[in-house]
Design an enzyme around this catalytic site. Structure first.
Site, short mmCIF file in Angstrom:
data_model
loop_
_atom_site.label_atom_id
_atom_site.label_comp_id
_atom_site.label_asym_id
_atom_site.label_seq_id
_atom_site.Cartn_x
_atom_site.Cartn_y
_atom_site.Cartn_z
N SER A 24 9.68 199.08 166.79
CA SER A 24 9.21 197.94 166.01
C SER A 24 7.69 197.76 165.94
O SER A 24 7.16 197.38 164.90
CB SER A 24 9.84 196.65 166.54
N ASP A 54 7.41 186.05 171.05
CA ASP A 54 8.56 186.75 171.64
C ASP A 54 8.17 187.62 172.85
O ASP A 54 9.04 188.16 173.54
CB ASP A 54 9.28 187.61 170.58
N HIS A 98 6.20 191.75 170.63
CA HIS A 98 5.56 192.35 169.46
C HIS A 98 4.08 191.99 169.33
O HIS A 98 3.69 190.83 169.55
CB HIS A 98 6.31 191.92 168.19
#
Ligand SMILES: *[C@@H]1O[C@H](CO)[C@@H](O)[C@H](O)[C@H]1NC(C)=O
Ligand SMILES: *[C@@H]1O[C@H](CO)[C@@H](O)[C@H](O)[C@H]1NC(C)=O
Length: 284
Positions: free
Chosen positions: A33, A231, A234
């Protein structure tokens, strides 16, 4: 007046020349990601903020999911990591910095391949992700060009179990060696990112695996300490901008000394409109 008119005509001639068909400096972007880009994504919604360092540039193209070249713009992985909400990643700032520091570099072709949540076992030779990477790299070469580097940022998914973290380094090294072999580029420059975060508690073990690989033309840049989204996993948009810049500087240092940087007049490369314009402006 006359020189201006001349420049205008020349600029027009350059514009009509399709960048899509020019030989490209190809970069493969792969991993999970943080390479696909989650900058600005909070609660599965992207804020749409694109900083100046990530803005489109006519000399930066992107190989779309359907294998056609299009103008690159954020989110770069929108049609690749298509089941997730994508945001800003390191690819655009990387390409913009390379062009800003080396205006003679030529057209850049970015080949996004990263998929969120994937572990290193999903990338081994023979897997669908591996095959897609090789297929997209080969498709990218079809109009001519050179694969300049693999940009790799992955490993967060391998921090969950000790077994996965312990075997990470060896698997990653095999992956790099296999990709070089299958792309027929044994010295392909690779720039990998040492983890800033992880999905589990074995982040340091995976980082040791990353930092322990000793391959020629492999450079490691460290994302540890860069700002993270709420989060905790990221990189933020600003962090991605910083990372892209660090990767660009690292890449530019790898370029063999026989290719002059910032000196278009001595360049032995085929003359392009952009070079020519630059020289004209410089001689004003
Ligand atoms: C391929 O994808 C690009 C970008 O998403 C799109 O603009 C184009 O229309 C597509 N081409 C085909 C033939 O589907
Ligand atoms: C998205 O999800 C569908 C359904 O689960 C799957 O078939 C497809 O491969 C996924 N696409 C990507 C890019 O992960």
């Amino acid at each position: 007046m006359l020189p201006l008119l001349f420049l205008g005509l020349l600029a027009h001639a350059c514009l009509v020349r399709p960048q899509q068909l020019q030989p490209k400096n190809i970069f493969i972007l792969a991993g999970q990601s943080n390479m696909a880009g989650r900058g600005g994504v909070v609660n599965s919604a992207w804020d749409g903020i694109v900083p100046s360092q990530c803005q489109p540039n006519p000399s930066i193209l992107r190989l779309s999911a359907n294998l056609t070249w299009v103008l690159a713009q954020e989110p770069l992985h929108a049609d690749i990591d298509a089941n997730k909400t994508t945001g800003v990643g390191p690819g655009m700032p990387f390409a913009n910095v390379v062009l800003a520091k080396d205006p003679t570099f030529g057209v850049i072709g970015l080949v996004p391949c990263a998929i969120g949540g994937t572990a290193i076992s999903h990338w081994g030779r023979g897997t669908s992700l591996y095959k897609r990477l090789v297929r997209r790299a080969q498709a990218a070469l079809q109009d001519g060009g050179t694969i300049q580097a693999l940009l790799w940022y992955q490993g967060e998914a391998d921090t969950v179990s000790k077994e996965a973290a312990d075997s990470y380094g060896a698997k990653l090294e095999s992956f790099f060696i296999d990709v070089r072999e299958d792309l027929k580029s044994p010295m392909l420059p690779i720039i990998q990112v040492a983890l800033a975060s992880g999905q589990g508690r074995f982040v340091d073990t995976v980082r040791e695996g990353q930092l322990g690989i000793d391959l020629l033309e492999l450079q490691t840049v460290d994302a540890k300490g860069l700002p993270l989204e709420p989060d905790g996993l990221h990189l933020t948009t600003q962090a991605q901008v910083q990372l892209g810049e660090i990767m660009a500087n690292t890449f530019l240092q790898l370029i063999p000394s026989n290719r002059p940087i910032l000196s278009p007049i001595q360049s032995s490369a085929p003359r392009r409109c952009s070079n020519f314009l630059l020289e004209l402006f410089q001689s004003e």
